[in-house]
Motif scaffolding. Structure first.
Motif, PDB file in Angstrom:
ATOM      1  N   GLY A  13       4.296   5.092  -5.171  1.00  0.00           N
ATOM      2  CA  GLY A  13       4.294   4.863  -3.734  1.00  0.00           C
ATOM      3  C   GLY A  13       3.400   3.700  -3.361  1.00  0.00           C
ATOM      4  O   GLY A  13       2.938   3.597  -2.225  1.00  0.00           O
ATOM      5  N   GLY A  14       3.141   2.824  -4.300  1.00  0.00           N
ATOM      6  CA  GLY A  14       2.294   1.669  -4.073  1.00  0.00           C
ATOM      7  C   GLY A  14       2.131   0.893  -5.359  1.00  0.00           C
ATOM      8  O   GLY A  14       2.771   1.172  -6.371  1.00  0.00           O
ATOM      9  N   GLY A  15       1.259  -0.096  -5.316  1.00  0.00           N
ATOM     10  CA  GLY A  15       1.044  -0.957  -6.462  1.00  0.00           C
ATOM     11  C   GLY A  15       0.766  -2.370  -6.005  1.00  0.00           C
ATOM     12  O   GLY A  15       0.397  -2.599  -4.843  1.00  0.00           O
ATOM     13  N   PHE A  16       0.980  -3.321  -6.877  1.00  0.00           N
ATOM     14  CA  PHE A  16       0.582  -4.699  -6.611  1.00  0.00           C
ATOM     15  C   PHE A  16       1.226  -5.298  -5.367  1.00  0.00           C
ATOM     16  O   PHE A  16       0.657  -6.190  -4.732  1.00  0.00           O
ATOM     17  CB  PHE A  16       0.897  -5.582  -7.830  1.00  0.00           C
ATOM     18  CG  PHE A  16       2.377  -5.817  -8.042  1.00  0.00           C
ATOM     19  CD1 PHE A  16       3.010  -6.885  -7.438  1.00  0.00           C
ATOM     20  CD2 PHE A  16       3.119  -4.958  -8.831  1.00  0.00           C
ATOM     21  CE1 PHE A  16       4.367  -7.103  -7.631  1.00  0.00           C
ATOM     22  CE2 PHE A  16       4.475  -5.164  -9.027  1.00  0.00           C
ATOM     23  CZ  PHE A  16       5.100  -6.243  -8.424  1.00  0.00           C
ATOM     24  N   ASP A  20      -4.198  -3.591  -2.156  1.00  0.00           N
ATOM     25  CA  ASP A  20      -5.162  -4.605  -2.565  1.00  0.00           C
ATOM     26  C   ASP A  20      -6.100  -4.120  -3.665  1.00  0.00           C
ATOM     27  O   ASP A  20      -6.696  -4.938  -4.369  1.00  0.00           O
ATOM     28  CB  ASP A  20      -6.001  -5.049  -1.363  1.00  0.00           C
ATOM     29  CG  ASP A  20      -5.180  -5.774  -0.311  1.00  0.00           C
ATOM     30  OD1 ASP A  20      -4.195  -6.439  -0.681  1.00  0.00           O
ATOM     31  OD2 ASP A  20      -5.514  -5.653   0.886  1.00  0.00           O
ATOM     32  N   ASP A  21      -6.235  -2.792  -3.811  1.00  0.00           N
ATOM     33  CA  ASP A  21      -7.247  -2.282  -4.737  1.00  0.00           C
ATOM     34  C   ASP A  21      -6.795  -2.231  -6.196  1.00  0.00           C
ATOM     35  O   ASP A  21      -7.608  -2.161  -7.103  1.00  0.00           O
ATOM     36  CB  ASP A  21      -7.737  -0.897  -4.304  1.00  0.00           C
ATOM     37  CG  ASP A  21      -6.606   0.103  -4.110  1.00  0.00           C
ATOM     38  OD1 ASP A  21      -5.565  -0.024  -4.799  1.00  0.00           O
ATOM     39  OD2 ASP A  21      -6.746   0.992  -3.259  1.00  0.00           O
ATOM     40  N   GLY A  22      -5.490  -2.257  -6.450  1.00  0.00           N
ATOM     41  CA  GLY A  22      -5.000  -2.262  -7.824  1.00  0.00           C
ATOM     42  C   GLY A  22      -5.133  -0.951  -8.563  1.00  0.00           C
ATOM     43  O   GLY A  22      -4.887  -0.897  -9.776  1.00  0.00           O
ATOM     44  N   LEU A  23      -5.490   0.125  -7.869  1.00  0.00           N
ATOM     45  CA  LEU A  23      -5.737   1.392  -8.566  1.00  0.00           C
ATOM     46  C   LEU A  23      -4.480   1.972  -9.202  1.00  0.00           C
ATOM     47  O   LEU A  23      -4.528   2.503 -10.313  1.00  0.00           O
ATOM     48  CB  LEU A  23      -6.354   2.404  -7.603  1.00  0.00           C
ATOM     49  CG  LEU A  23      -7.771   2.100  -7.103  1.00  0.00           C
ATOM     50  CD1 LEU A  23      -8.258   3.204  -6.182  1.00  0.00           C
ATOM     51  CD2 LEU A  23      -8.727   1.918  -8.273  1.00  0.00           C
ATOM     52  N   LEU A  24      -3.357   1.895  -8.514  1.00  0.00           N
ATOM     53  CA  LEU A  24      -2.129   2.443  -9.095  1.00  0.00           C
ATOM     54  C   LEU A  24      -1.657   1.601 -10.277  1.00  0.00           C
ATOM     55  O   LEU A  24      -1.098   2.139 -11.248  1.00  0.00           O
ATOM     56  CB  LEU A  24      -1.036   2.557  -8.038  1.00  0.00           C
ATOM     57  CG  LEU A  24      -1.129   3.775  -7.119  1.00  0.00           C
ATOM     58  CD1 LEU A  24      -0.040   3.731  -6.050  1.00  0.00           C
ATOM     59  CD2 LEU A  24      -1.022   5.081  -7.906  1.00  0.00           C
ATOM     60  N   ALA A  59      -0.954 -10.383 -10.026  1.00  0.00           N
ATOM     61  CA  ALA A  59      -1.635  -9.099 -10.200  1.00  0.00           C
ATOM     62  C   ALA A  59      -1.858  -8.757 -11.672  1.00  0.00           C
ATOM     63  O   ALA A  59      -2.903  -8.194 -12.034  1.00  0.00           O
ATOM     64  CB  ALA A  59      -0.835  -7.991  -9.527  1.00  0.00           C
ATOM     65  N   TYR A  60      -0.915  -9.084 -12.533  1.00  0.00           N
ATOM     66  CA  TYR A  60      -0.983  -8.606 -13.915  1.00  0.00           C
ATOM     67  C   TYR A  60      -1.553  -9.626 -14.895  1.00  0.00           C
ATOM     68  O   TYR A  60      -1.963  -9.250 -15.997  1.00  0.00           O
ATOM     69  CB  TYR A  60       0.396  -8.118 -14.358  1.00  0.00           C
ATOM     70  CG  TYR A  60       0.639  -6.681 -13.930  1.00  0.00           C
ATOM     71  CD1 TYR A  60       0.451  -5.630 -14.816  1.00  0.00           C
ATOM     72  CD2 TYR A  60       1.008  -6.374 -12.627  1.00  0.00           C
ATOM     73  CE1 TYR A  60       0.635  -4.316 -14.423  1.00  0.00           C
ATOM     74  CE2 TYR A  60       1.195  -5.069 -12.213  1.00  0.00           C
ATOM     75  CZ  TYR A  60       1.004  -4.039 -13.117  1.00  0.00           C
ATOM     76  OH  TYR A  60       1.175  -2.733 -12.714  1.00  0.00           O
ATOM     77  N   ARG A  61      -1.602 -10.886 -14.536  1.00  0.00           N
ATOM     78  CA  ARG A  61      -2.247 -11.853 -15.431  1.00  0.00           C
ATOM     79  C   ARG A  61      -3.735 -11.554 -15.595  1.00  0.00           C
ATOM     80  O   ARG A  61      -4.332 -11.884 -16.624  1.00  0.00           O
ATOM     81  CB  ARG A  61      -2.088 -13.276 -14.876  1.00  0.00           C
ATOM     82  CG  ARG A  61      -0.712 -13.886 -15.081  1.00  0.00           C
ATOM     83  CD  ARG A  61      -0.752 -15.384 -14.782  1.00  0.00           C
ATOM     84  NE  ARG A  61       0.592 -15.969 -14.770  1.00  0.00           N
ATOM     85  CZ  ARG A  61       1.210 -16.368 -13.678  1.00  0.00           C
ATOM     86  NH1 ARG A  61       0.610 -16.251 -12.500  1.00  0.00           N
ATOM     87  NH2 ARG A  61       2.418 -16.893 -13.745  1.00  0.00           N
ATOM     88  N   ALA A 189       9.700  13.906  -2.921  1.00  0.00           N
ATOM     89  CA  ALA A 189       9.440  13.000  -1.808  1.00  0.00           C
ATOM     90  C   ALA A 189       8.068  12.368  -2.019  1.00  0.00           C
ATOM     91  O   ALA A 189       7.063  13.076  -2.131  1.00  0.00           O
ATOM     92  CB  ALA A 189       9.499  13.740  -0.483  1.00  0.00           C
ATOM     93  N   VAL A 190       8.033  11.045  -2.073  1.00  0.00           N
ATOM     94  CA  VAL A 190       6.826  10.312  -2.438  1.00  0.00           C
ATOM     95  C   VAL A 190       6.262   9.600  -1.212  1.00  0.00           C
ATOM     96  O   VAL A 190       6.936   8.757  -0.615  1.00  0.00           O
ATOM     97  CB  VAL A 190       7.132   9.270  -3.539  1.00  0.00           C
ATOM     98  CG1 VAL A 190       5.849   8.590  -3.997  1.00  0.00           C
ATOM     99  CG2 VAL A 190       7.845   9.930  -4.716  1.00  0.00           C
ATOM    100  N   GLU A 191       5.050   9.946  -0.847  1.00  0.00           N
ATOM    101  CA  GLU A 191       4.392   9.231   0.235  1.00  0.00           C
ATOM    102  C   GLU A 191       3.736   7.965  -0.306  1.00  0.00           C
ATOM    103  O   GLU A 191       3.424   7.862  -1.499  1.00  0.00           O
ATOM    104  CB  GLU A 191       3.355  10.137   0.909  1.00  0.00           C
ATOM    105  CG  GLU A 191       3.972  11.297   1.671  1.00  0.00           C
ATOM    106  CD  GLU A 191       2.995  12.014   2.574  1.00  0.00           C
ATOM    107  OE1 GLU A 191       3.457  12.590   3.574  1.00  0.00           O
ATOM    108  OE2 GLU A 191       1.779  12.010   2.274  1.00  0.00           O
ATOM    109  N   ASP A 192       3.554   6.994   0.574  1.00  0.00           N
ATOM    110  CA  ASP A 192       2.926   5.747   0.162  1.00  0.00           C
ATOM    111  C   ASP A 192       1.503   6.010  -0.315  1.00  0.00           C
ATOM    112  O   ASP A 192       0.732   6.731   0.332  1.00  0.00           O
ATOM    113  CB  ASP A 192       2.904   4.761   1.325  1.00  0.00           C
ATOM    114  CG  ASP A 192       4.301   4.261   1.684  1.00  0.00           C
ATOM    115  OD1 ASP A 192       5.264   4.624   0.974  1.00  0.00           O
ATOM    116  OD2 ASP A 192       4.414   3.501   2.667  1.00  0.00           O
ATOM    117  N   GLY A 193       1.169   5.443  -1.468  1.00  0.00           N
ATOM    118  CA  GLY A 193      -0.157   5.646  -2.049  1.00  0.00           C
ATOM    119  C   GLY A 193      -0.191   6.643  -3.181  1.00  0.00           C
ATOM    120  O   GLY A 193      -1.237   6.838  -3.804  1.00  0.00           O
ATOM    121  N   VAL A 194       0.950   7.249  -3.490  1.00  0.00           N
ATOM    122  CA  VAL A 194       1.025   8.296  -4.512  1.00  0.00           C
ATOM    123  C   VAL A 194       1.628   7.749  -5.809  1.00  0.00           C
ATOM    124  O   VAL A 194       2.491   6.865  -5.791  1.00  0.00           O
ATOM    125  CB  VAL A 194       1.862   9.487  -4.006  1.00  0.00           C
ATOM    126  CG1 VAL A 194       2.243  10.444  -5.138  1.00  0.00           C
ATOM    127  CG2 VAL A 194       1.108  10.228  -2.919  1.00  0.00           C
TER     128      VAL A 194
END
Length: 246
Positions: A13-16, A20-24, A59-61, A189-194
């Motif tokens: 539910g998120g990513g690059f 901005d935090d890159g945690l997922l 994001a991945y480099r 059902a996936v909420e944003d951030g999951v």
């Protein structure tokens, strides 16, 4: 064919492209027991949008991995090269966009079958929005304009998927109606951030960027029409992440 005991995929539910935090993104890389995993971005659903591709590389480099992209609208690899390339990846990350169009293009190029083979060999498959929808039997989508159900997918995950469950008007009610009417099978059902990880078809990890963002199991119910169960998720924090940056 080499077949492994664990077949894994992740619904994001998120990513690059959204955070901005890159945690997922770190969480995804942390699922792969390789020092520098090969990560292939597949932006088919966006029509191989150049800005989306550049966003992935930006994001991945900076991470400890080997990023690459598979473009199909300007395909350069022949069939053998395409198979070798995809099967060499540790992670295949599918981007968002139009789910129905993406599935059609994949089938035209045989990518659907290659992804099945990669899945059987242990490649982690993941993605956001259309890139989450594609792995299931069916999904909730705006591929045709208005929100509707799509009884199509790779069926690597049983049931259905609905992305953006909390962030787009009408998603929740429309998906629940599709499940209640059996237009779509029970699903996730996936909420944003999951981020939700499935191993051999079973939910084995669920993480979230905020306490408010959740994963839901949505099933038909003979009494109420549909039931919705919120599932516990681990809250991601930088101090808990595997350090994947170079």
């Amino acid at each position: 064919m080499t077949v492994v005991s664990e077949r894994r995929l992740a619904l994001l539910g998120g990513g690059f492209s959204t955070d901005d935090d890159g945690l997922l993104d770190d969480w995804v890389l942390g699922q792969v027991p390789v020092r520098r995993p090969k990560v292939c971005f597949v932006p088919t659903a966006s029509g191989d949008a150049p800005a989306y591709i550049e966003q992935f590389f930006e994001a991945y480099r900076s991470r400890s991995c080997e990023p690459s992209v598979l473009q199909l609208f300007r395909r350069e690899l022949d069939d053998d090269e395409l198979r070798t390339f995809l099967l060499s990846q540790d992670v295949v990350y599918v981007g968002g966009g139009n789910t129905a169009n993406m599935l059609a293009v994949w089938r035209a190029h045989g990518v659907d079958q290659l992804l099945r083979e990669a899945f059987d060999r242990g490649t982690l498959l993941c993605g956001i929005s259309a890139g989450a929808n594609c792995w299931a039997e069916g999904s909730h989508t705006d591929s045709f304009g208005p929100l509707t159900h799509l009884s199509d997918g790779l069926s690597l995950l049983s049931g259905s998927v609905c992305p953006h469950y909390d962030s787009e008007p009408g998603r929740r009610a429309s998906y629940q109606a599709a499940v209640a009417s059996r237009a779509l099978p029970a699903g996730w059902a996936v909420e944003d951030g999951v981020g939700a990880l499935f191993t051999n078809g079973h939910l084995t990890d669920c993480v979230t960027l905020t306490p408010e963002a959740l994963l839901y199991r949505v099933e038909p119910d003979t009494d109420s029409g549909v039931s919705e169960q919120a599932l516990p998720c681990r809250l991601l924090a930088r101090t808990h992440q595997v350090n994947q940056r170079a």
